[in-house]
Design a protein around this motif. Sequence first.
Motif, PDB file in Angstrom:
ATOM      1  N   ASN A 145      25.952 -44.934  11.597  1.00 54.04           N
ATOM      2  CA  ASN A 145      24.635 -44.627  12.140  1.00 54.04           C
ATOM      3  C   ASN A 145      24.241 -45.521  13.314  1.00 54.04           C
ATOM      4  OD1 ASN A 145      23.981 -42.625  10.050  1.00 54.04           O
ATOM      5  ND2 ASN A 145      24.083 -44.399   8.714  1.00 54.04           N
ATOM      6  N   MET A 192      19.430 -40.461  11.574  1.00 50.80           N
ATOM      7  CA  MET A 192      19.742 -41.442  12.601  1.00 50.80           C
ATOM      8  C   MET A 192      20.085 -40.778  13.889  1.00 50.80           C
ATOM      9  SD  MET A 192      19.274 -44.364  11.446  1.00 50.80           S
ATOM     10  CE  MET A 192      19.033 -45.233   9.954  1.00 50.80           C
ATOM     11  N   LYS A 252      26.860 -41.511   6.725  1.00 47.03           N
ATOM     12  CA  LYS A 252      26.224 -40.926   7.900  1.00 47.03           C
ATOM     13  C   LYS A 252      24.916 -40.274   7.496  1.00 47.03           C
ATOM     14  CE  LYS A 252      27.354 -38.403  12.028  1.00 47.03           C
ATOM     15  NZ  LYS A 252      28.396 -37.686  12.738  1.00 47.03           N
TER      16      LYS A 252
END
Length: 160
Positions: free
Chosen positions: A77, A160, A156
Amino acid sequence: MRRIMTAIAAAALAASATRGQVISTAEGQAKLIASADPKLAANKKLVFDMYRAIVQGGHAEMVDRYFTPEYLQHNPNVASGREALAAFLRGSRPARPIEALIQLPIINMVAEGDYVLVVSQRPLKDDKGEPYVTSWFDFYRIENGLIAEHWDPALKSAEM
């Protein structure tokens, strides 16, 4: 790398009589960064101070004090590079006063060679919204007195 990870894992298990307890006092956190080896003590102090200024303090303007320009980030991220880290910080948290202690529920800090491992608690919510606490690990590689690389178990995130 595997040998270093094994050594750090073994040291983490044996390093503290307070195994599994959050270390929140000045005396307890001072013991976390202490070491008979000056290099290991310096590496742990660097990570300790970075947590206070960057992670909880949000001081993006201070990244050059703690990170190499070529900083490698293994969290999906956040982009690699010191400037990318500063941009991430500016977009994710306000700057706050730098406190004397780490407020994050920290359990242990272990150093071996050029690596520092930080173990902390992380409160989360499950898919039903029920709170729970899990363990979190941040692993840093130190190079010439600065943080050169970071790993954590982050997945993930669409946010973000």
